[in-house]
Design an enzyme around this catalytic site. Structure first.
Site, mmCIF file in Angstrom:
data_model
loop_
_atom_site.group_PDB
_atom_site.id
_atom_site.type_symbol
_atom_site.label_atom_id
_atom_site.label_comp_id
_atom_site.label_asym_id
_atom_site.label_seq_id
_atom_site.Cartn_x
_atom_site.Cartn_y
_atom_site.Cartn_z
ATOM 1 C CB SER A 47 2.240 -3.812 5.792
ATOM 2 O OG SER A 47 1.699 -3.246 4.628
ATOM 3 N N GLY A 48 2.126 -6.117 3.354
ATOM 4 C CA GLY A 48 2.401 -6.284 1.923
ATOM 5 C C GLY A 48 2.473 -4.946 1.218
ATOM 6 C CG LEU A 49 0.459 -0.386 1.269
ATOM 7 C CD1 LEU A 49 0.350 -0.131 -0.224
ATOM 8 C CD2 LEU A 49 -0.639 0.352 2.017
ATOM 9 C CG ASP A 86 -0.306 -8.481 3.970
ATOM 10 O OD1 ASP A 86 -0.984 -9.438 3.555
ATOM 11 O OD2 ASP A 86 -0.420 -7.314 3.546
ATOM 12 C CG ASP A 88 0.166 -10.231 -0.724
ATOM 13 O OD1 ASP A 88 -0.283 -9.441 0.137
ATOM 14 O OD2 ASP A 88 1.101 -9.946 -1.481
ATOM 15 C CD GLU A 115 -4.973 -10.264 0.592
ATOM 16 O OE1 GLU A 115 -4.297 -9.798 1.540
ATOM 17 O OE2 GLU A 115 -5.260 -9.600 -0.419
ATOM 18 C CE LYS A 121 -2.860 -7.999 -2.463
ATOM 19 N NZ LYS A 121 -2.025 -7.181 -1.511
ATOM 20 C CG ASN A 123 -4.003 -2.097 -0.795
ATOM 21 O OD1 ASN A 123 -5.006 -1.460 -0.501
ATOM 22 N ND2 ASN A 123 -3.086 -2.426 0.093
ATOM 23 C CB SER A 124 -8.257 -4.598 0.473
ATOM 24 O OG SER A 124 -7.763 -5.889 0.646
ATOM 25 N NE ARG A 160 -6.805 -8.724 3.901
ATOM 26 C CZ ARG A 160 -5.896 -7.818 3.600
ATOM 27 N NH1 ARG A 160 -4.699 -7.857 4.165
ATOM 28 N NH2 ARG A 160 -6.168 -6.870 2.725
HETATM 29 C C1 SPV Z 1 -1.354 -4.416 4.031
HETATM 30 O O1 SPV Z 1 -0.913 -3.758 4.962
HETATM 31 O O2 SPV Z 1 -0.691 -4.682 3.023
HETATM 32 C C2 SPV Z 1 -2.721 -4.921 4.094
HETATM 33 C C3 SPV Z 1 -3.683 -4.210 4.886
HETATM 34 O O3 SPV Z 1 -3.009 -5.857 3.435
HETATM 35 S S1 SPV Z 1 -4.508 -3.173 3.822
HETATM 36 O O4 SPV Z 1 -3.569 -2.394 3.071
HETATM 37 O O5 SPV Z 1 -5.342 -2.367 4.703
HETATM 38 O O6 SPV Z 1 -5.334 -3.993 2.961
HETATM 39 MG MG MG Z 2 -1.617 -6.458 2.134
#
Ligand code: SPV
Ligand code: MG
Length: 542
Positions: A47-49, A86, A88, A115, A121, A123-124, A160
């Site tokens: 996960s990017g986050l 992920d 990005d 994405e 970017k 976070n969504s 994505r």
């Molecule tokens: C991540 O896990 O970094 C994601 C998923 O991109 S989310 O945080 O739900 O966008």
């Molecule tokens: Mg992410």
């Protein structure tokens, strides 16, 4: 023939294309990746986050893509299951995407999700309505560039769609998904920030199935997964639970240690250090050290050197037998050198007669002050506080070829004794310890499983022994417990103080303890006579 495991990219492709609903879980470093695998997951979401959070930077491309890829390498090395990164926006335009795909393949990453937003970017779930989406054609070009640059046909690119997140509506989401699929994407990740799964389910309903669907139910987590199964979703990503779990655990424990100025409150509630070693694969390193550093060594050697050696007359008037000079070096020094060659550096010598002459550097001396009226077993018992779960017990008057100790150290068994099966062609001096075993030495190349039956100083022609015990014994943890028990039992027996090591071996076999026999054919000598000293030269190279 064992079936070779599927490549990681094939495994990921199988997850995406499987008719079952599959699940992958977030990880953000080597240890979390390993835990995800150990929990039973078939894949990992890098996960990017979570990756940015473990660096404590924002999920806004603040960590460079090479820092991300470096972490992925640790995650991939620690696991056998596929990692979906992920990625990005692909960290730039089509050209950055091409390089990213090549680097990911080189590090064993199975696929990447990109994405349709713009670099950098964020976070969504932050400021979602204000984030600009990528131009469709530009994003399709990025997908094509990625697909064209992959070397492994199974490497997966997941596209994505952020149209629902950005509030651009269902039609836009479906249009984009179709275009990305046509550009070569292996799956579509449709993302939503709603707490109900309605728009995801509406999307799945309208989707033509051109490629598999992936979802991230972070916000609509309360939806039962059967709903997704029925909707035809292929893969669920649990996207950030490992980082969140670890942050909470670390926050609690750090506060507690700070407030209490003590570890007592937390020690039993945190992972044992041994379990951390296990996750790191410490066992494998120990085994490799045995193989490559010749470190098969027992941790400790106990050398019995308390006796004078009466058969050597004036040669032992001023020193014990173990200190006899063999070609310029004391016998005991030669023995100690053999142990050190095998990395057995913790050596205790049980001394008695003329103990002040034992000037061997770096060994511990343990005294049997009653050496003149007691036997070997009593001497051994003097060193009971030096017993370890991995030790060799040995007579101090032995010379042997190096391989014998090496083989003994590598031999499995809780109690192992070295037995010389060569009975003819050798001049036997002193009082040999003849042994009978459940099998004679068949001199096969392979180590035979042979058990000791008994030891005796005598034998008759109609009951020939299988060999002679050399006076070397290897003891591991269970064997040490048996040994301790035997010593306790024997110490109450009349005549205990005169007992020998063969008495101990007979007691152990009498108790039904398995004593493994390691056969050799010559190449050793116990120095009992002046003649033996002459023969000792055969065992010295210096
Ligand atoms: C991540 O896990 O970094 C994601 C998923 O991109 S989310 O945080 O739900 O966008
Ligand atoms: Mg992410």
């Amino acid at each position: 023939m064992p079936v070779p495991p599927l490549s990681k990219s094939k495994q990921l492709r199988a997850l995406l294309e499987s008719p079952e609903l599959e699940f992958i879980l977030e990880a953000h470093n080597g240890i979390s990746a390993k835990l995800v695998q150990q929990a039973g997951f078939k894949g990992i979401w890098a996960s990017g986050l979570a990756l940015s959070a473990q660096f404590c930077v924002r999920d806004s491309n603040e960590a460079s893509w090479t820092q991300v890829v470096d972490m992925l390498e640790f995650m991939s090395d620690a696991t056998d299951i596929p990692i979906l990164l992920d990625g990005d926006t692909g960290y730039g335009n089509f050209n950055n995407m091409r390089r990213l795909v090549r680097k990911l393949e080189q590090r064993g990453i199975a696929g990447v999700c990109i994405e349709d937003k713009q670099f950098p970017k964020t976070n969504s779930f932050i400021d979602s309505g204000k984030q600009a989406l990528a131009d469709i054609d530009e994003f399709c070009g990025k997908i094509r560039a990625g697909k064209d640059s992959q070397q492994d046909p199974d490497f997966c690119i997941v596209a994505r769609v952020e149209a629902l997140i950005a509030g651009w509506g269902m039609d836009e989401a479906l249009k984009r998904a179709s275009a990305y699929c046509a550009a070569g994407a292996d799956a579509i990740l449709i993302h939503s920030r709603q707490s109900r799964a309605d728009e995801i389910l509406a999307f799945a309903e309208a989707w033509d199935g051109a490629c598999p669907l992936v979802i991230v139910p972070t916000k609509y987590y309360s939806t039962p997964v059967d709903v997704f199964r029925k909707a035809g979703v292929s893969l669920v990503i649990w996207a950030n639970q490992m980082i969140r779990a670890s942050v909470r655990a670390m926050a609690h424990v750090s506060r507690e240690i700070f407030c209490q100025e003590s570890l007592t409150g937390v020690e039993d509630r945190i992972t044992a250090v041994d379990s951390i070693f296990q996750l790191q694969g410490a066992d494998e390193l120990l085994r490799a050290q045995e193989r490559y550093l010749n470190r098969a060594g027992a941790s400790r050697a106990l050398v019995l050197a308390a006796s004078r050696g009466n058969n050597l007359y004036e040669l032992t008037a001023d020193r014990p037998k173990a200190m006899l000079n063999i070609r310029g070096k004391p016998l005991l020094q030669r023995l100690v050198d053999e142990f050190r060659k095998r990395a057995v550096n913790d050596i205790t010598v049980i001394a008695g007669y003329k103990s002040d002459t034992l000037d061997i550097g770096g060994v511990d001396i343990c005294l049997n002050t009653r050496f003149d009226t007691t036997g070997e077993l009593y001497s051994l018992a003097c060193a009971r506080d030096r017993f370890s779960d991995d030790m060799v017990i040995i007579y101090g008057d032995l010379l042997f070829r190096s391989y014998i100790l090496q083989d003994l150290l590598e031999r499995d068994g809780e109690l192992v004794i070295v037995v010389d099966s060569l009975m003819e062609e050798v001049e036997i001096t002193g009082t040999p310890d003849y042994v009978w075993c459940d099998r004679a030495d068949d001199r096969s190349l392979f180590m035979q499983e042979v058990r000791l039956q008994r030891v005796s100083e005598e034998h008759t022609p109609d009951d020939p022994p299988c060999g002679r015990w050399t006076g070397m014994m290897r003891v591991r943890s269970q064997g040490r417990r048996w040994l301790d028990q035997a010593l306790d039992e024997l110490s109450t027996r009349p005549g205990y103080e005169q007992l020998t090591l063969p008495d101990l071996l007979n007691h152990l076999t009498g108790n039904g303890r398995p004593v493994t026999v390691h056969y050799i054919n010559g190449h050793w000598l116990d120095v009992n006579s002046v003649n033996d000293i002459d023969r000792a030269g055969d065992f010295t190279s210096d």
